[in-house]
Design a protein around this motif. Structure first.
Motif, PDB file in Angstrom:
ATOM      1  N   GLU A 153     -46.831  -1.160 -24.645  1.00 52.75           N
ATOM      2  CA  GLU A 153     -45.516  -0.544 -24.835  1.00 52.75           C
ATOM      3  C   GLU A 153     -44.451  -1.604 -25.145  1.00 52.75           C
ATOM      4  OE1 GLU A 153     -44.659   2.241 -25.580  1.00 52.75           O
ATOM      5  OE2 GLU A 153     -42.940   3.076 -24.523  1.00 52.75           O
ATOM      6  N   PHE A 154     -44.551  -2.757 -24.495  1.00 52.37           N
ATOM      7  CA  PHE A 154     -43.602  -3.834 -24.794  1.00 52.37           C
ATOM      8  C   PHE A 154     -43.795  -4.305 -26.244  1.00 52.37           C
ATOM      9  CE2 PHE A 154     -43.750  -4.983 -19.994  1.00 52.37           C
ATOM     10  CZ  PHE A 154     -42.763  -4.045 -19.720  1.00 52.37           C
ATOM     11  N   LEU A 155     -45.059  -4.369 -26.675  1.00 52.24           N
ATOM     12  CA  LEU A 155     -45.315  -4.744 -28.073  1.00 52.24           C
ATOM     13  C   LEU A 155     -44.635  -3.744 -29.009  1.00 52.24           C
ATOM     14  CD1 LEU A 155     -49.063  -5.756 -27.775  1.00 52.24           C
ATOM     15  CD2 LEU A 155     -47.338  -7.147 -28.935  1.00 52.24           C
ATOM     16  N   ARG A 156     -44.775  -2.459 -28.693  1.00 51.60           N
ATOM     17  CA  ARG A 156     -44.199  -1.414 -29.551  1.00 51.60           C
ATOM     18  C   ARG A 156     -42.674  -1.541 -29.624  1.00 51.60           C
ATOM     19  NH1 ARG A 156     -41.695   3.480 -29.422  1.00 51.60           N
ATOM     20  NH2 ARG A 156     -41.600   3.535 -27.138  1.00 51.60           N
ATOM     21  N   VAL A 157     -42.022  -1.591 -28.464  1.00 50.91           N
ATOM     22  CA  VAL A 157     -40.556  -1.521 -28.507  1.00 50.91           C
ATOM     23  C   VAL A 157     -39.891  -2.846 -28.843  1.00 50.91           C
ATOM     24  CG1 VAL A 157     -40.226   0.487 -27.043  1.00 50.91           C
ATOM     25  CG2 VAL A 157     -40.397  -1.765 -25.979  1.00 50.91           C
ATOM     26  N   PHE A 158     -40.563  -3.952 -28.543  1.00 50.03           N
ATOM     27  CA  PHE A 158     -39.911  -5.246 -28.804  1.00 50.03           C
ATOM     28  C   PHE A 158     -40.387  -5.894 -30.104  1.00 50.03           C
ATOM     29  CE2 PHE A 158     -39.715  -5.241 -23.949  1.00 50.03           C
ATOM     30  CZ  PHE A 158     -38.446  -4.687 -23.952  1.00 50.03           C
ATOM     31  N   SER A 159     -41.521  -5.499 -30.627  1.00 52.60           N
ATOM     32  CA  SER A 159     -42.032  -5.998 -31.918  1.00 52.60           C
ATOM     33  C   SER A 159     -41.629  -7.448 -32.207  1.00 52.60           C
ATOM     34  CB  SER A 159     -41.537  -5.097 -33.061  1.00 52.60           C
ATOM     35  OG  SER A 159     -42.033  -3.809 -32.909  1.00 52.60           O
ATOM     36  N   PRO A 160     -42.289  -8.427 -31.562  1.00 53.30           N
ATOM     37  CA  PRO A 160     -41.878  -9.832 -31.721  1.00 53.30           C
ATOM     38  C   PRO A 160     -41.795 -10.284 -33.186  1.00 53.30           C
ATOM     39  CG  PRO A 160     -43.544  -9.635 -30.000  1.00 53.30           C
ATOM     40  CD  PRO A 160     -43.439  -8.285 -30.639  1.00 53.30           C
ATOM     41  N   THR A 161     -42.739  -9.828 -34.006  1.00 53.97           N
ATOM     42  CA  THR A 161     -42.627 -10.069 -35.449  1.00 53.97           C
ATOM     43  C   THR A 161     -42.043  -8.780 -36.024  1.00 53.97           C
ATOM     44  OG1 THR A 161     -44.592 -11.461 -35.359  1.00 53.97           O
ATOM     45  CG2 THR A 161     -43.896 -10.719 -37.538  1.00 53.97           C
ATOM     46  N   GLN A 162     -40.782  -8.824 -36.392  1.00 55.12           N
ATOM     47  CA  GLN A 162     -40.076  -7.593 -36.737  1.00 55.12           C
ATOM     48  C   GLN A 162     -40.499  -6.996 -38.084  1.00 55.12           C
ATOM     49  OE1 GLN A 162     -36.480  -6.325 -35.205  1.00 55.12           O
ATOM     50  NE2 GLN A 162     -38.109  -6.503 -33.699  1.00 55.12           N
ATOM     51  N   ALA A 163     -40.673  -7.873 -39.066  1.00 53.32           N
ATOM     52  CA  ALA A 163     -40.937  -7.363 -40.414  1.00 53.32           C
ATOM     53  C   ALA A 163     -41.534  -8.473 -41.264  1.00 53.32           C
ATOM     54  CB  ALA A 163     -39.624  -6.895 -41.045  1.00 53.32           C
ATOM     55  N   LEU A 164     -42.479  -8.136 -42.143  1.00 49.35           N
ATOM     56  CA  LEU A 164     -43.058  -9.125 -43.056  1.00 49.35           C
ATOM     57  C   LEU A 164     -43.086  -8.529 -44.464  1.00 49.35           C
ATOM     58  CD1 LEU A 164     -45.922 -10.554 -40.799  1.00 49.35           C
ATOM     59  CD2 LEU A 164     -43.796 -11.717 -41.432  1.00 49.35           C
ATOM     60  N   ALA A 165     -43.373  -9.401 -45.441  1.00 48.67           N
ATOM     61  CA  ALA A 165     -43.188  -8.959 -46.829  1.00 48.67           C
ATOM     62  C   ALA A 165     -44.479  -8.918 -47.638  1.00 48.67           C
ATOM     63  CB  ALA A 165     -42.192  -9.895 -47.513  1.00 48.67           C
ATOM     64  N   ARG A 166     -44.417  -8.180 -48.722  1.00 51.15           N
ATOM     65  CA  ARG A 166     -45.479  -8.119 -49.716  1.00 51.15           C
ATOM     66  C   ARG A 166     -44.818  -8.152 -51.092  1.00 51.15           C
ATOM     67  NH1 ARG A 166     -47.943  -8.675 -45.505  1.00 51.15           N
ATOM     68  NH2 ARG A 166     -49.631  -7.372 -44.696  1.00 51.15           N
ATOM     69  N   THR A 167     -45.663  -8.288 -52.150  1.00 55.37           N
ATOM     70  CA  THR A 167     -45.147  -8.227 -53.523  1.00 55.37           C
ATOM     71  C   THR A 167     -45.933  -7.168 -54.286  1.00 55.37           C
ATOM     72  OG1 THR A 167     -44.710 -10.599 -53.403  1.00 55.37           O
ATOM     73  CG2 THR A 167     -44.604  -9.584 -55.582  1.00 55.37           C
ATOM     74  N   VAL A 168     -45.219  -6.317 -55.020  1.00 58.77           N
ATOM     75  CA  VAL A 168     -45.863  -5.224 -55.758  1.00 58.77           C
ATOM     76  C   VAL A 168     -46.604  -5.799 -56.974  1.00 58.77           C
ATOM     77  CG1 VAL A 168     -45.445  -3.043 -56.974  1.00 58.77           C
ATOM     78  CG2 VAL A 168     -43.990  -3.685 -55.043  1.00 58.77           C
ATOM     79  N   THR A 169     -47.857  -5.351 -57.180  1.00 60.14           N
ATOM     80  CA  THR A 169     -48.669  -5.948 -58.260  1.00 60.14           C
ATOM     81  C   THR A 169     -48.633  -5.147 -59.568  1.00 60.14           C
ATOM     82  OG1 THR A 169     -50.611  -4.781 -57.426  1.00 60.14           O
ATOM     83  CG2 THR A 169     -50.288  -7.057 -56.659  1.00 60.14           C
ATOM     84  N   ARG A 170     -48.192  -3.871 -59.532  1.00 63.86           N
ATOM     85  CA  ARG A 170     -48.066  -3.105 -60.788  1.00 63.86           C
ATOM     86  C   ARG A 170     -46.986  -2.039 -60.600  1.00 63.86           C
ATOM     87  NH1 ARG A 170     -52.784  -1.400 -58.239  1.00 63.86           N
ATOM     88  NH2 ARG A 170     -52.682   0.775 -57.581  1.00 63.86           N
ATOM     89  N   ASP A 171     -46.466  -1.547 -61.716  1.00 60.75           N
ATOM     90  CA  ASP A 171     -45.432  -0.511 -61.629  1.00 60.75           C
ATOM     91  C   ASP A 171     -46.028   0.726 -60.952  1.00 60.75           C
ATOM     92  OD1 ASP A 171     -44.086  -2.341 -63.100  1.00 60.75           O
ATOM     93  OD2 ASP A 171     -43.736  -1.062 -64.858  1.00 60.75           O
ATOM     94  N   VAL A 172     -45.279   1.313 -60.039  1.00 56.16           N
ATOM     95  CA  VAL A 172     -45.824   2.439 -59.278  1.00 56.16           C
ATOM     96  C   VAL A 172     -44.696   3.274 -58.671  1.00 56.16           C
ATOM     97  CG1 VAL A 172     -45.941   1.199 -57.062  1.00 56.16           C
ATOM     98  CG2 VAL A 172     -47.604   2.986 -57.517  1.00 56.16           C
ATOM     99  N   ASP A 173     -44.989   4.552 -58.455  1.00 55.83           N
ATOM    100  CA  ASP A 173     -44.064   5.365 -57.666  1.00 55.83           C
ATOM    101  C   ASP A 173     -44.657   5.417 -56.267  1.00 55.83           C
ATOM    102  OD1 ASP A 173     -43.133   7.925 -56.347  1.00 55.83           O
ATOM    103  OD2 ASP A 173     -41.828   7.825 -58.116  1.00 55.83           O
ATOM    104  N   PHE A 174     -44.013   4.743 -55.330  1.00 59.52           N
ATOM    105  CA  PHE A 174     -44.563   4.657 -53.979  1.00 59.52           C
ATOM    106  C   PHE A 174     -43.656   5.412 -53.015  1.00 59.52           C
ATOM    107  CE2 PHE A 174     -44.941   2.506 -49.820  1.00 59.52           C
ATOM    108  CZ  PHE A 174     -46.301   2.653 -49.593  1.00 59.52           C
ATOM    109  N   HIS A 175     -44.143   6.514 -52.450  1.00 58.34           N
ATOM    110  CA  HIS A 175     -43.340   7.349 -51.553  1.00 58.34           C
ATOM    111  C   HIS A 175     -41.948   7.604 -52.151  1.00 58.34           C
ATOM    112  CE1 HIS A 175     -45.864   7.746 -47.913  1.00 58.34           C
ATOM    113  NE2 HIS A 175     -46.336   6.568 -48.233  1.00 58.34           N
ATOM    114  N   GLY A 176     -41.918   7.888 -53.466  1.00 59.34           N
ATOM    115  CA  GLY A 176     -40.645   8.231 -54.101  1.00 59.34           C
ATOM    116  C   GLY A 176     -39.844   7.040 -54.591  1.00 59.34           C
ATOM    117  N   CYS A 177     -40.341   5.820 -54.396  1.00 58.21           N
ATOM    118  CA  CYS A 177     -39.601   4.634 -54.859  1.00 58.21           C
ATOM    119  C   CYS A 177     -40.192   4.137 -56.174  1.00 58.21           C
ATOM    120  CB  CYS A 177     -39.695   3.492 -53.851  1.00 58.21           C
ATOM    121  SG  CYS A 177     -39.065   3.899 -52.244  1.00 58.21           S
ATOM    122  N   PRO A 178     -39.346   4.000 -57.210  1.00 59.89           N
ATOM    123  CA  PRO A 178     -39.856   3.496 -58.506  1.00 59.89           C
ATOM    124  C   PRO A 178     -40.017   1.978 -58.469  1.00 59.89           C
ATOM    125  CG  PRO A 178     -37.508   3.971 -58.652  1.00 59.89           C
ATOM    126  CD  PRO A 178     -37.905   4.304 -57.239  1.00 59.89           C
TER     127      PRO A 178
END
Ligand code: HEM
Length: 416
Positions: free
Chosen positions: A280-305
């Motif tokens: 539960e502490f892992l869930r609510v405190f998320s020590p690593t908050q966010a990480l990144a990726r790079t899109v490899t081809r044009d795509v509509d992903f969950h409504g995002c162009p």
């Protein structure tokens, strides 16, 4: 000028002072307005804040690459903006190449391997609490050096320098890029420590010991000996991943338990509750908050162009508080089960160190709760890291408790 083809556009910057003031509220506002959106900060990136899109992106490594080539950068590709850092393996490698390296890392981080580390974790945890227990006061951030010293010792690097490794890696991810701390880390500390790592790799090739670096230099990739560069890239990632994350988890839990003394009492009375509490502490405190990726081809992903080359931020922290995935997501329930949080990420790059992280977090919390059960924290003097975009945590946690006796005769010698 905002780009009209990238819509919806959101006002968001995970490195801003506004976000650092209250990351939970900042992500909540995003989920409520646009679960997925484009921000113009740091050259522009998509931000995914709901559980489903974070989950789907992390599991699609063909569409969402972790490599520097896709991100077209010299810096660490899995953060936005890319931070100057040596290439990391396997976190910046995509399948199929990725699997060759992850197979090696799994051997040193699997539950059976972590079981063999229990005695070391125990010894350092006892020694760190010993080092302050007679004083009746301390800065909790010193005790939670345990994950860093364990990682450095386990790898086979000089143990007396554990704090330098931890400090330099923390500064690159938790201090603003224009701060003196960040510059000192990147220009002075990391080059010096890197030289020490190269030397240790060469030494272990010549004379192996019982440590991770000796294990790594003996491995093969595609039937050829692993190179020093590949070993360095793995070791540097293990230092980066092993030193700050568990410390952040434990420090945030301690601060929360200082305010929620009835839950602290429950954990002291029944340490069996710690397993689920840590999840539960892992869930609510998320020590690593966010990480990144790079899109490899044009795509509509969950409504995002999305377009090839676009950068995307996957917020584990926000996914972990998504009301569509978790009942009462802002309530910290130490008995919550099931708890399908993504604090360790998800997909092929899911944290290799999760078993070790859990072991160290549980052991540290148990030791502090047992030997300092009445601790209090001076909230007025509590100091957060200025940047809460990637790694959240505290720079200073002044605590007081009833003094107690040492357990080990020579705890200073253990810590170095
Ligand atoms: C509470 C503690 C920890 C948290 C919250 C955490 C978080 C994460 C996250 C979110 C990822 C996913 C990266 C991605 O998808 O791009 C990751 C990967 C990784 N972590 Fe951890 N981590 C923790 C502890 C550790 C420890 C103790 C170690 C090692 C000593 C470690 C080593 C790694 C490695 C090697 C990877 C890369 C895995 C791969 O690319 O296959 N982590 N971690």
């Amino acid at each position: 000028m905002s780009d009209p083809t990238r819509c919806p556009v959101v006002h968001f910057d995970h490195h801003s002072a506004e976000h650092a003031d209250d990351p939970v509220a900042s992500y909540r506002a995003l989920r409520q307005s646009h679960k997925r959106g484009w921000t113009e900060a740091h050259g522009g990136y998509w931000v995914l804040s709901d559980y489903q899109s974070v989950f789907d992106a992390a599991r699609d490594d063909d569409l969402f690459s972790s490599t520097r080539e896709a991100a077209d950068t010299d810096g660490l590709a899995i953060v936005i903006p890319p931070t100057p850092m040596y290439h990391h393996i396997p976190i910046e490698v995509d399948p199929p190449e990725f699997r060759k390296y992850r197979k090696i890392v799994n051997q040193i981080t699997a539950p059976s391997a972590v079981k063999r580390m229990e005695e070391m974790v125990e010894r350092y945890t006892t020694a760190f609490v010993d080092s302050v227990i007679e004083k009746g006061e301390c800065d909790f951030t010193t005790i939670i050096g345990v994950p860093a010293i364990v990682t450095i010792d386990w790898l086979g690097l000089p143990v007396e320098d554990w704090n330098r490794y931890a400090g330099a890696h923390r500064a690159t991810l938790a201090d603003p890029q224009d701060s003196p701390e960040f510059r000192h880390a990147v220009e002075v500390e990391l080059p010096a420590l890197s030289e020490q790592m190269w030397q240790t790799i060469r030494d272990r090739r010549a004379e192996p010991r019982d440590d991770v670096i000796s294990f790594l230099v003996a491995q093969e990739i595609d039937g050829r000996p692993i190179t020093d560069e590949e070993v360095f890239a793995i070791v540097d990632l293990l230092v980066s991943g092993g030193t700050g994350t568990t410390a952040s988890l434990v420090s945030q839990a301690l601060v929360w338990l200082a305010r929620n003394t009835e839950v602290r009492r429950e954990l002291i009375d029944d340490p069996g509750l710690l397993d689920r509490a840590v999840e539960e502490f892992l869930r609510v405190f998320s020590p690593t908050q966010a990480l990144a990726r790079t899109v490899t081809r044009d795509v509509d992903f969950h409504g995002c162009p999305m377009k090839a080359g676009d950068r995307v931020l996957l917020s584990w922290a926000s996914a972990n508080r998504d009301e569509e995935q978790f009942d009462a997501p802002d309530t910290i329930d130490i008995r919550r089960w099931p708890n399908r949080h993504v604090a360790f990420g998800i997909g092929v790059h899911r944290c290799a160190g999760s078993h070790l992280g859990r072991l160290m977090a549980k052991r540290l919390l148990q030791e502090i709760l047992t030997r300092m059960p009445d601790y209090t924290i001076d909230f007025a003097a509590l100091e957060r890291f200025p940047d809460q975009g990637t790694n959240v945590g505290f720079r200073r946690i002044p605590a007081r408790f009833t003094p107690g006796g040492r357990v080990l005769a020579e705890s200073e010698a253990v810590i170095g």
